[in-house]
Design a protein around this motif. Structure first.
Motif, PDB file in Angstrom:
ATOM      1  N   LEU A 102       4.526  -7.691   4.873  1.00 45.86           N
ATOM      2  CA  LEU A 102       5.565  -7.247   3.948  1.00 45.86           C
ATOM      3  C   LEU A 102       5.185  -7.650   2.532  1.00 45.86           C
ATOM      4  N   ARG A 103       5.431  -6.755   1.577  1.00 48.18           N
ATOM      5  CA  ARG A 103       5.163  -7.033   0.166  1.00 48.18           C
ATOM      6  C   ARG A 103       6.365  -6.608  -0.647  1.00 48.18           C
ATOM      7  N   GLN A 104       6.667  -7.391  -1.663  1.00 50.77           N
ATOM      8  CA  GLN A 104       7.818  -7.112  -2.500  1.00 50.77           C
ATOM      9  C   GLN A 104       7.482  -6.162  -3.645  1.00 50.77           C
ATOM     10  N   LYS A 105       6.212  -6.121  -4.021  1.00 49.10           N
ATOM     11  CA  LYS A 105       5.755  -5.252  -5.110  1.00 49.10           C
ATOM     12  C   LYS A 105       4.237  -5.257  -5.091  1.00 49.10           C
ATOM     13  N   GLY A 106       3.644  -4.443  -5.947  1.00 52.57           N
ATOM     14  CA  GLY A 106       2.193  -4.451  -6.058  1.00 52.57           C
ATOM     15  C   GLY A 106       1.626  -3.068  -6.270  1.00 52.57           C
ATOM     16  N   SER A 107       0.331  -3.041  -6.494  1.00 51.06           N
ATOM     17  CA  SER A 107      -0.361  -1.778  -6.738  1.00 51.06           C
ATOM     18  C   SER A 107      -0.450  -0.968  -5.450  1.00 51.06           C
ATOM     19  N   ALA A 108      -0.984   0.233  -5.578  1.00 52.51           N
ATOM     20  CA  ALA A 108      -1.139   1.115  -4.419  1.00 52.51           C
ATOM     21  C   ALA A 108      -2.244   0.633  -3.489  1.00 52.51           C
ATOM     22  N   GLY A 109      -3.171  -0.155  -4.004  1.00 48.43           N
ATOM     23  CA  GLY A 109      -4.255  -0.661  -3.168  1.00 48.43           C
ATOM     24  C   GLY A 109      -5.086   0.441  -2.539  1.00 48.43           C
ATOM     25  N   GLY A 110      -5.236   1.582  -3.223  1.00 51.85           N
ATOM     26  CA  GLY A 110      -6.025   2.687  -2.703  1.00 51.85           C
ATOM     27  C   GLY A 110      -5.263   3.626  -1.783  1.00 51.85           C
ATOM     28  N   HIS A 111      -3.983   3.346  -1.535  1.00 54.05           N
ATOM     29  CA  HIS A 111      -3.181   4.204  -0.651  1.00 54.05           C
ATOM     30  C   HIS A 111      -2.543   5.309  -1.491  1.00 54.05           C
ATOM     31  N   ASN A 112      -2.973   6.544  -1.262  1.00 51.21           N
ATOM     32  CA  ASN A 112      -2.516   7.658  -2.100  1.00 51.21           C
ATOM     33  C   ASN A 112      -1.020   7.948  -1.965  1.00 51.21           C
ATOM     34  N   GLY A 113      -0.441   7.717  -0.804  1.00 48.51           N
ATOM     35  CA  GLY A 113       0.993   7.906  -0.639  1.00 48.51           C
ATOM     36  C   GLY A 113       1.773   6.927  -1.500  1.00 48.51           C
ATOM     37  N   ILE A 114       1.347   5.677  -1.509  1.00 45.77           N
ATOM     38  CA  ILE A 114       2.005   4.652  -2.340  1.00 45.77           C
ATOM     39  C   ILE A 114       1.764   4.944  -3.816  1.00 45.77           C
ATOM     40  N   LYS A 115       0.566   5.398  -4.137  1.00 45.33           N
ATOM     41  CA  LYS A 115       0.262   5.762  -5.536  1.00 45.33           C
ATOM     42  C   LYS A 115       1.236   6.834  -6.026  1.00 45.33           C
ATOM     43  N   SER A 116       1.520   7.811  -5.198  1.00 44.30           N
ATOM     44  CA  SER A 116       2.449   8.880  -5.547  1.00 44.30           C
ATOM     45  C   SER A 116       3.877   8.349  -5.702  1.00 44.30           C
ATOM     46  N   ILE A 118       4.767   5.277  -6.535  1.00 43.06           N
ATOM     47  CA  ILE A 118       4.785   4.508  -7.789  1.00 43.06           C
ATOM     48  C   ILE A 118       4.913   5.456  -8.979  1.00 43.06           C
ATOM     49  N   GLN A 119       4.134   6.516  -8.965  1.00 42.21           N
ATOM     50  CA  GLN A 119       4.155   7.479 -10.067  1.00 42.21           C
ATOM     51  C   GLN A 119       5.543   8.107 -10.234  1.00 42.21           C
ATOM     52  N   HIS A 120       6.204   8.439  -9.135  1.00 40.16           N
ATOM     53  CA  HIS A 120       7.472   9.165  -9.207  1.00 40.16           C
ATOM     54  C   HIS A 120       8.715   8.282  -9.331  1.00 40.16           C
ATOM     55  N   VAL A 121       8.608   7.009  -8.984  1.00 44.76           N
ATOM     56  CA  VAL A 121       9.759   6.118  -9.183  1.00 44.76           C
ATOM     57  C   VAL A 121       9.586   5.274 -10.440  1.00 44.76           C
ATOM     58  N   GLY A 122       8.375   5.295 -11.020  1.00 39.08           N
ATOM     59  CA  GLY A 122       8.140   4.652 -12.304  1.00 39.08           C
ATOM     60  C   GLY A 122       7.928   3.154 -12.270  1.00 39.08           C
ATOM     61  N   THR A 123       7.683   2.597 -11.090  1.00 34.84           N
ATOM     62  CA  THR A 123       7.437   1.160 -10.995  1.00 34.84           C
ATOM     63  C   THR A 123       6.693   0.838  -9.704  1.00 34.84           C
ATOM     64  N   GLN A 124       6.015  -0.322  -9.717  1.00 34.62           N
ATOM     65  CA  GLN A 124       5.361  -0.842  -8.506  1.00 34.62           C
ATOM     66  C   GLN A 124       6.284  -1.811  -7.777  1.00 34.62           C
ATOM     67  N   GLU A 125       7.457  -2.028  -8.323  1.00 35.26           N
ATOM     68  CA  GLU A 125       8.360  -3.046  -7.790  1.00 35.26           C
ATOM     69  C   GLU A 125       9.350  -2.451  -6.786  1.00 35.26           C
ATOM     70  N   PHE A 126       8.857  -2.262  -5.581  1.00 35.35           N
ATOM     71  CA  PHE A 126       9.700  -1.868  -4.453  1.00 35.35           C
ATOM     72  C   PHE A 126       9.100  -2.470  -3.183  1.00 35.35           C
ATOM     73  N   ALA A 127       9.965  -2.753  -2.217  1.00 31.73           N
ATOM     74  CA  ALA A 127       9.558  -3.415  -0.981  1.00 31.73           C
ATOM     75  C   ALA A 127       8.748  -2.478  -0.086  1.00 31.73           C
ATOM     76  N   ARG A 128       7.806  -3.090   0.643  1.00 33.35           N
ATOM     77  CA  ARG A 128       6.953  -2.324   1.562  1.00 33.35           C
ATOM     78  C   ARG A 128       6.724  -3.078   2.847  1.00 33.35           C
ATOM     79  N   ILE A 129       6.616  -2.335   3.905  1.00 37.97           N
ATOM     80  CA  ILE A 129       6.118  -2.871   5.168  1.00 37.97           C
ATOM     81  C   ILE A 129       4.815  -2.136   5.441  1.00 37.97           C
ATOM     82  N   LYS A 130       3.741  -2.900   5.510  1.00 36.04           N
ATOM     83  CA  LYS A 130       2.424  -2.330   5.790  1.00 36.04           C
ATOM     84  C   LYS A 130       2.102  -2.576   7.258  1.00 36.04           C
ATOM     85  N   VAL A 131       1.698  -1.521   7.948  1.00 36.87           N
ATOM     86  CA  VAL A 131       1.348  -1.627   9.362  1.00 36.87           C
ATOM     87  C   VAL A 131      -0.155  -1.415   9.494  1.00 36.87           C
TER      88      VAL A 131
END
Length: 189
Positions: A102-116, A118-131
């Motif tokens: 689990l991550r509270q924020k951060g870059s896309a780390g090469g994941h294009n879905g997360i990159k998109s 971030i681009q559309h919500v305007g921030t990297q600060e949202f919670a994630r569960i990485k599987v």
């Protein structure tokens, strides 16, 4: 209201592939909580319901992985929600198969879905569960093929356990600060 987004690709040819772990978690949560995904707007399939006392939206973007933010951004805007109310579930090749992080924020780390997103919500600060889905050989062609393959044998069992654990983490997030949920689920126990 909380928004829980699982990333993946629409269509039966992508069902149960490594890249569709987010969709699988949403499907599992939907089934467990009897929240049907029947609305198709904003380039997303989603359902509204309650988990415990919390109103939730369960969301599967229908834009294909690399354009996931095109669904997430408009949904947040329409429902007047902040990214503090957003949790995104994604696959991660840098984690072993079946491990969650689990991550509270951060870059896309090469994941294009997360990159998109971030681009559309305007921030990297949202919670994630990485599987974790593991990593193939390091050529681009191998990566593309790898994420579109399914799981077999022990890998499938590890992914099923990760889906259950991810679902449990989602439910914990609905009642506890995400930092506490991270401490619980990122431990090695």
């Amino acid at each position: 209201m909380k928004v829980i987004v699982g990333l993946g690709n629409p269509g039966s040819e992508y069902a149960h592939t490594r890249h569709n772990i987010g969709f699988e978690v949403i499907d599992y949560l939907s089934e467990q909580e009897s929240i049907r995904l029947t609305k198709n707007k904003f380039n997303a399939l989603f359902g509204k319901g309650k988990i415990g006392d919390t109103d939730v939206l369960l969301v599967k973007p229908l834009t294909y992985m690399n354009a996931s933010g095109e669904a997430v951004g408009p949904l947040l805007h329409f429902f007047k929600l902040d990214t503090a109310d957003l949790l995104v579930i994604q696959d991660d090749m840098d984690l072993p198969i079946g491990k969650i992080r689990l991550r509270q924020k951060g870059s896309a780390g090469g994941h294009n879905g997360i990159k998109s997103v971030i681009q559309h919500v305007g921030t990297q600060e949202f919670a994630r569960i990485k599987v974790g889905i593991g990593h193939p050989q390091h050529t681009r062609e191998a990566v593309v093929r790898y994420v579109l393959q399914g799981f077999q044998g022990d890998d499938r069992a590890a992914i099923d356990a990760a889906i259950e654990r991810s679902t449990s983490a989602v439910k914990a997030w609905l009642t506890q600060p995400f930092s506490q949920v991270m401490n619980m689920y990122n431990s090695n126990k």
